[in-house]
Scaffold this motif. Structure first.
Motif, PDB file in Angstrom:
ATOM      1  N   ILE A  36      64.323  46.142  17.289  1.00 56.43           N
ATOM      2  CA  ILE A  36      65.267  46.191  18.405  1.00 56.43           C
ATOM      3  C   ILE A  36      66.117  47.454  18.308  1.00 56.43           C
ATOM      4  O   ILE A  36      66.374  48.143  19.306  1.00 56.43           O
ATOM      5  CB  ILE A  36      66.167  44.934  18.409  1.00 56.43           C
ATOM      6  N   GLN A  37      66.575  47.767  17.103  1.00 51.46           N
ATOM      7  CA  GLN A  37      67.399  48.958  16.904  1.00 51.46           C
ATOM      8  C   GLN A  37      66.636  50.217  17.308  1.00 51.46           C
ATOM      9  O   GLN A  37      67.175  51.089  18.007  1.00 51.46           O
ATOM     10  CB  GLN A  37      67.806  49.055  15.430  1.00 51.46           C
ATOM     11  N   LEU A 165      71.334  43.043  20.109  1.00 47.11           N
ATOM     12  CA  LEU A 165      71.534  43.977  21.223  1.00 47.11           C
ATOM     13  C   LEU A 165      73.004  44.058  21.617  1.00 47.11           C
ATOM     14  O   LEU A 165      73.532  45.153  21.877  1.00 47.11           O
ATOM     15  CB  LEU A 165      70.696  43.552  22.431  1.00 47.11           C
ATOM     16  N   GLU A 166      73.679  42.913  21.666  1.00 46.95           N
ATOM     17  CA  GLU A 166      75.115  42.915  21.985  1.00 46.95           C
ATOM     18  C   GLU A 166      75.882  43.782  21.004  1.00 46.95           C
ATOM     19  O   GLU A 166      76.803  44.515  21.377  1.00 46.95           O
ATOM     20  CB  GLU A 166      75.661  41.488  21.937  1.00 46.95           C
ATOM     21  N   THR A 167      75.534  43.670  19.740  1.00 48.57           N
ATOM     22  CA  THR A 167      76.237  44.409  18.697  1.00 48.57           C
ATOM     23  C   THR A 167      75.867  45.889  18.710  1.00 48.57           C
ATOM     24  O   THR A 167      76.728  46.756  18.534  1.00 48.57           O
ATOM     25  CB  THR A 167      75.889  43.819  17.314  1.00 48.57           C
ATOM     26  N   MET A 168      74.597  46.191  18.924  1.00 45.31           N
ATOM     27  CA  MET A 168      74.090  47.553  18.794  1.00 45.31           C
ATOM     28  C   MET A 168      74.315  48.424  20.024  1.00 45.31           C
ATOM     29  O   MET A 168      74.286  49.651  19.924  1.00 45.31           O
ATOM     30  CB  MET A 168      72.586  47.509  18.512  1.00 45.31           C
ATOM     31  N   LEU A 350      75.674  41.932   8.858  1.00 45.62           N
ATOM     32  CA  LEU A 350      76.367  42.425  10.048  1.00 45.62           C
ATOM     33  C   LEU A 350      75.469  43.319  10.892  1.00 45.62           C
ATOM     34  O   LEU A 350      75.856  43.730  11.979  1.00 45.62           O
ATOM     35  CB  LEU A 350      77.626  43.195   9.642  1.00 45.62           C
ATOM     36  N   GLY A 351      74.275  43.627  10.386  1.00 46.27           N
ATOM     37  CA  GLY A 351      73.332  44.417  11.162  1.00 46.27           C
ATOM     38  C   GLY A 351      73.548  45.912  11.077  1.00 46.27           C
ATOM     39  O   GLY A 351      73.056  46.658  11.937  1.00 46.27           O
ATOM     40  N   PHE A 352      74.265  46.385  10.041  1.00 47.58           N
ATOM     41  CA  PHE A 352      74.485  47.820   9.904  1.00 47.58           C
ATOM     42  C   PHE A 352      73.287  48.429   9.191  1.00 47.58           C
ATOM     43  O   PHE A 352      73.186  48.408   7.973  1.00 47.58           O
ATOM     44  CB  PHE A 352      75.782  48.088   9.135  1.00 47.58           C
ATOM     45  N   THR A 353      72.388  48.982   9.967  1.00 46.66           N
ATOM     46  CA  THR A 353      71.095  49.386   9.437  1.00 46.66           C
ATOM     47  C   THR A 353      71.124  50.725   8.712  1.00 46.66           C
ATOM     48  O   THR A 353      70.132  51.112   8.084  1.00 46.66           O
ATOM     49  CB  THR A 353      70.063  49.476  10.575  1.00 46.66           C
TER      50      THR A 353
END
Length: 613
Positions: A36-37, A165-168, A350-353
């Protein structure tokens, strides 16, 4: 073979009023946050290279096109079955759902709902019409919460990827640029729809397009190039064996881990420039490593010290071995809580890639294991603080918004000694304008609910562990029937608070403030969540210490908790009632807890520096 049709279509042409089905044996939606990212970064990055806030909307018609790939369709009885491309189309549909919701109430909105669902004969159906997913997709489109307990993996993945998606989604597009991006996505992004009129033909096309049996991967080509430059046959054999073993371990760790490792390793150690986010900017080291790392190494061989056979052998036998081992270790720490590296897991959740670039940058092949772990501890503390501060201040932590700052930090922290690394990262934190003190109005909303759940889990777990109890963080963030949810201390009954809030909207804003939230099991909220505070607070005594601290009995015969209060000086106290002043006091308590958990001085302590009081 029967007739085969191939046609380039815009996203609008592909999805507007369309209806696609998927055969039962192909139904799983498997994309992870990483895919997604990458999709979102590709789309928004291409758009932002051209976008200028001063442009008229009509200028979007002259923006460049973007090719998103092909979709193979088998047409049977007027129904289009997706043979290849459902992951991409599903993810694209989730992005359209997000755009629909982000544009809610805007006068300049671009209608996208017809690309997600259609109404025929008074009945609404999803354009990607898959029975077990439809209720979930309808809930996402309408902004309703959807309980994924006991749902299929695909449904759970849909909700998780929508939250990603909301976060990114980049902050710089959420404002005035949003309708421009929607216009561009619908009319300038293209797919090729390949339609066959029999399943046999469709799968023949699929196999032909995906037959990679004789194709070499970038890793294969890099391996061949490096081994060919090692003159000594015995050393070449040693390097080949090592390469084979490490690549197998990388592949065993998961899909895409192998190429991700090479990109992360080479970027973290060698990239000196990144592309400017301006119109016409060209790709630099960072981007070229990301797309063709095997070719980049050939071109940069002299600059990175691969001039002689011995250099190449050392590059494989020492550097590749070292960085691949520690990359796998950080991946493991991201997936599972590991002692001393817990913050890598917290940040991953937290999704911090981008954190792996920062974790790898200061590592040196000459470091022993204890030095490596110290450096990882220092960097993971820095990232943990940076990311949580941004969440507290309603700032995006998405790849696109953090890439340049991450690149600079990565570049400037390469191979630093632990003390110097700690000083540098501490300086970066102290230079930040946004801290926990810079926002007095943190509140929960649909876009940050997942993130605040994790922040509350950290606060709750800290109080528990500092009071002498075992960590329950994993329990607080786990899914399933016993999962924890963010609960409002005030039930959603504005009439109970009319004395303080004559307007229901003012009550709702205050109710959502961070100080009015707790982390409690879903079943608790179902049983007691609607009660007035005075009736609900006795039930908090059976819950975690952060919830129990609202009740006077928490301060009796509770030596571990009382000792924590004494040591920390935190303003804990019971609340017989819970009015707006109480909520503000709890907000200040949570803020002080956050400043204690995410303290920049801890970065310097981890590097062995003495902190002056």
């Amino acid at each position: 073979m029967h007739e085969i049709l191939g046609k380039a279509r815009t996203v609008r042409e592909m999805l507007d009023g369309a209806r696609y089905a998927i055969d039962y044996y192909q139904r799983e939606y498997r994309w992870e946050a990483k895919q997604i990212q990458e999709l979102l970064d590709d789309l928004t990055g291409t758009f932002l290279q051209e976008f200028d806030p001063g442009h008229d909307r009509s200028a979007v018609a002259r923006y460049p096109h973007y090719f998103l790939g092909s979709v193979i369709i088998s047409r049977r009885d007027d129904t289009r079955y997706i043979v290849d491309g459902q992951q991409r189309l599903t993810s694209l549909t989730l992005l359209l759902v997000l755009l629909h919701r982000l544009q809610s109430g805007r006068d300049d909105r671009v209608p996208v709902e017809s690309l997600v669902c259609s109404t025929r004969y008074g009945r609404r159906s999803m354009n990607l019409d898959i029975d077990d997913r439809n209720p979930c997709m309808e809930a996402l489109l309408e902004g309703r919460d959807y309980d994924v307990a006991e749902r299929s993996d695909s449904v759970r993945n849909l909700v998780a990827r929508y939250e990603d998606l909301e976060t990114m989604f980049p902050e710089e597009i959420r404002g005035g640029g949003l309708p421009y991006f929607a216009d561009w996505l619908l009319d300038k992004v293209h797919l090729v729809e390949i339609t066959a009129f029999s399943d046999e033909d469709a799968y023949t096309i699929f196999e032909t397009m995906n037959d990679r049996g004789l194709q070499l991967t970038p890793t294969d080509m890099l391996r061949g190039y490096l081994l060919a430059r090692i003159d000594d046959p015995s050393r070449r054999s040693v390097a080949a064996d090592l390469w084979r073993t490490r690549v197998r371990e990388l592949n065993d760790a998961g899909k895409e881990v192998e190429p991700d490792f090479f990109k992360t390793w080479l970027r973290s150690q060698y990239a000196t420039r990144t592309r400017a986010r301006t119109k016409g900017a060209t790709a630099e080291d960072f981007e070229r490593i990301g797309t063709q790392f095997h070719r980049w190494i050939r071109e940069a061989q002299d600059r990175i010290g691969l001039k002689r056979s011995d250099d190449v052998f050392e590059f494989v036998n020492r550097d590749f071995d070292f960085y691949s081992r520690w990359y796998l270790a950080t991946l493991d720490a991201a997936a599972t809580l590991r002692s001393g590296l817990e913050r890598i897991h917290y940040t991953a959740q937290l999704g911090f890639t981008l954190q792996h670039l920062l974790l790898m940058a200061p590592l040196d092949p000459g470091d022993d294991d204890s030095v490596v772990r110290t450096k990882l501890d220092i960097v993971s503390r820095f990232v943990d603080i940076l990311v949580t501060r941004r969440i507290w201040n309603f700032r995006s932590i998405a790849y696109s918004t953090q890439l340049y700052a991450t690149f600079v930090t990565m570049r400037d922290s390469r191979r630093l000694f632990p003390g110097d690394l700690a000083d540098y990262l501490h300086e970066r934190l102290t230079a930040e304008d946004e801290t926990f003190d810079s926002n007095d109005g943190l509140r929960i909303h649909q876009q940050n609910r997942y993130l605040l759940h994790r922040v509350l889990a950290r606060l709750t777990d800290h109080v528990e562990t500092e009071s002498g109890n075992a960590s329950r963080y994993a329990e607080y963030v786990a899914g399933g029937q016993g999962r924890y949810e963010v609960e409002h201390i005030w039930a959603n009954h504005p009439e109970r608070h009319r004395e303080e809030f004559p307007q229901a909207a003012d009550f709702a804003m205050m109710r959502d403030r961070f100080g009015g939230l707790l982390l409690l099991p879903k079943r608790f909220n179902g049983s007691y969540g609607d009660l007035p505070y005075e009736e609900k607070v006795p039930h908090y005594l059976s819950q975690n210490l952060l919830a129990r601290s609202l009740h006077p009995q928490c301060y009796e015969r509770n030596p571990g908790f009382l000792d924590f209060i004494r040591r920390s000086g935190l303003p804990f106290h019971a609340h017989d009632s819970f009015r707006s002043t109480d909520l503000v006091e709890r907000y200040e308590l949570y803020r002080e807890l956050a400043k204690r958990i995410w303290n920049p001085d801890d970065v310097r302590r981890a590097g062995g520096r003495t902190i002056e009081r």
